[in-house]
Design an enzyme around this catalytic site. Sequence first.
Site, PDB file in Angstrom:
ATOM      1  N   ARG A  48      42.108-152.838  13.069  1.00  0.00           N
ATOM      2  CA  ARG A  48      43.327-153.359  13.734  1.00  0.00           C
ATOM      3  C   ARG A  48      44.378-153.741  12.675  1.00  0.00           C
ATOM      4  NH1 ARG A  48      40.795-151.573  17.460  1.00  0.00           N
ATOM      5  NH2 ARG A  48      39.656-152.735  19.040  1.00  0.00           N
ATOM      6  N   GLU A  59      28.504-157.093  29.713  1.00  0.00           N
ATOM      7  CA  GLU A  59      29.567-156.095  29.518  1.00  0.00           C
ATOM      8  C   GLU A  59      29.008-154.679  29.332  1.00  0.00           C
ATOM      9  OE1 GLU A  59      32.237-156.784  26.196  1.00  0.00           O
ATOM     10  OE2 GLU A  59      33.466-155.065  26.733  1.00  0.00           O
ATOM     11  N   LYS A  79      31.695-158.025  32.959  1.00  0.00           N
ATOM     12  CA  LYS A  79      32.876-157.512  32.246  1.00  0.00           C
ATOM     13  C   LYS A  79      32.778-155.984  32.199  1.00  0.00           C
ATOM     14  CE  LYS A  79      35.399-157.780  27.887  1.00  0.00           C
ATOM     15  NZ  LYS A  79      35.884-158.655  26.828  1.00  0.00           N
ATOM     16  N   SER A 136      39.895-154.005  28.483  1.00  0.00           N
ATOM     17  CA  SER A 136      41.032-153.065  28.583  1.00  0.00           C
ATOM     18  C   SER A 136      40.656-151.688  28.042  1.00  0.00           C
ATOM     19  CB  SER A 136      42.290-153.627  27.919  1.00  0.00           C
ATOM     20  OG  SER A 136      42.111-153.912  26.551  1.00  0.00           O
ATOM     21  N   GLY A 137      39.754-151.615  27.091  1.00  0.00           N
ATOM     22  CA  GLY A 137      39.115-150.352  26.748  1.00  0.00           C
ATOM     23  C   GLY A 137      39.979-149.240  26.167  1.00  0.00           C
ATOM     24  N   GLY A 138      41.207-149.546  25.762  1.00  0.00           N
ATOM     25  CA  GLY A 138      42.075-148.493  25.231  1.00  0.00           C
ATOM     26  C   GLY A 138      43.247-148.185  26.152  1.00  0.00           C
ATOM     27  N   ARG A 173      42.504-155.727  23.062  1.00  0.00           N
ATOM     28  CA  ARG A 173      43.731-155.040  22.656  1.00  0.00           C
ATOM     29  C   ARG A 173      44.904-155.264  23.599  1.00  0.00           C
ATOM     30  NH1 ARG A 173      40.399-149.620  22.030  1.00  0.00           N
ATOM     31  NH2 ARG A 173      39.054-150.881  23.352  1.00  0.00           N
TER      32      ARG A 173
HETATM   33  P1  13P Z   1      39.357-154.436  24.790  1.00  0.00           P
HETATM   34  O1  13P Z   1      40.093-155.137  25.898  1.00  0.00           O
HETATM   35  O2  13P Z   1      40.222-154.144  23.612  1.00  0.00           O
HETATM   36  O3  13P Z   1      38.589-153.247  25.289  1.00  0.00           O
HETATM   37  O4  13P Z   1      38.300-155.463  24.240  1.00  0.00           O
HETATM   38  C1  13P Z   1      37.550-156.194  25.113  1.00  0.00           C
HETATM   39  C2  13P Z   1      36.230-156.451  24.555  1.00  0.00           C
HETATM   40  O5  13P Z   1      35.828-157.580  24.444  1.00  0.00           O
HETATM   41  C3  13P Z   1      35.409-155.309  24.138  1.00  0.00           C
HETATM   42  O6  13P Z   1      34.087-155.732  23.938  1.00  0.00           O
END
Ligand code: 13P
Length: 352
Positions: A37, A180, A222, A264-266, A295
Amino acid sequence: MNTNSHISELSIVAKALMAPGKGILAADESDATIQKRFESVNLESNPASRIAYREMLFTAPGAENYISGAILFDETIRQSASSGESFVKILEQKGILPGIKVDMGTEPFGASGEKLTRGLDGLEERVKGYVALGAKFAKWRAVFGIGGGLPTDECVKGNASRLARYAKICQMAGLVPIVEPEVLMDGSHTQQNCEAVTERVLTEVFAQLKQQEVDLTGILLKPNMVVSGSECPEQANSGEVAEATLRVFLKTVPPEVPGIVFLSGGQSPAEATANLNEMNKNGHLPWPLSFSYGRALQAPALQAWAGKPENVTSAQAAFLRRAELNSLARAGTYLPEMENSESGALNLTSQD
Ligand code: 13P
């Protein structure tokens, strides 16, 4: 403390994390991830730059109006801000619950590039240490890629079983486990593929949670949203994402789960907000839906900050703006036009 009192405490923490209008800040990037990042803004990652960055986020004035909890990395939960106060203390004083990433990344599984999440060895002891440091909840992320016959049933089962074991260990120690399972966006698969895989994964995760006697009232889920692969030529819009995601959840997520907080995953920050908003416009659901974005909450703030102390105020304003827009999305009252207005339109405060 006996198991019953743990259980009622767990559901109190889970409910606090799901407080109306609020969501979770995922700030638990591993050293390798935060380095990536920081490279995007030409910044070296070292303990001092990581402290400065997390301090910018955690001390953003008024963040507690939108943020109920912050997930920290092992290093961060032990660090202090420039004031000398620990990050845990700073968050607690704002009423933001400190959480901790407890998985230890992934290990290869099979010959097709699949991964199992690791970190169960010694987890009971580590979790006790985190409770002593002030953590109230935890996170463990499993990843599933789509394509070429993947994910395999073995990988889905293996990761689901470890997620359930982790969840049980956390609950016994008094931490709310965030479970998650992330079906990755990478690839050219269709939204329908993502829907089918997400349903398979969630079905197995809840089967394992039940089998390992995890109290579902003391977890948060999650998950990914059901989106098209990032390389898929046909991209589902927000309405389609909301519809497919809710269709899967209504089939797989038991109603006693106290909340769902998306990763959010990208997705871009605006997409992640619009998709959450669309789902919350859909009216009555068995569980509140919120965000636990990394992100999508941080990207504009990191860009604005770029490691420079003179940018802290504008970086905090960028972070607070995403947090506020996602807070609106929790109520289904976000409008895409809000992306084009300067922060003043939303009455965002800055530090000076
Ligand atoms: P992102 O929202 O960037 O995907 O990150 C969330 C997260 O905690 C990933 O494990």
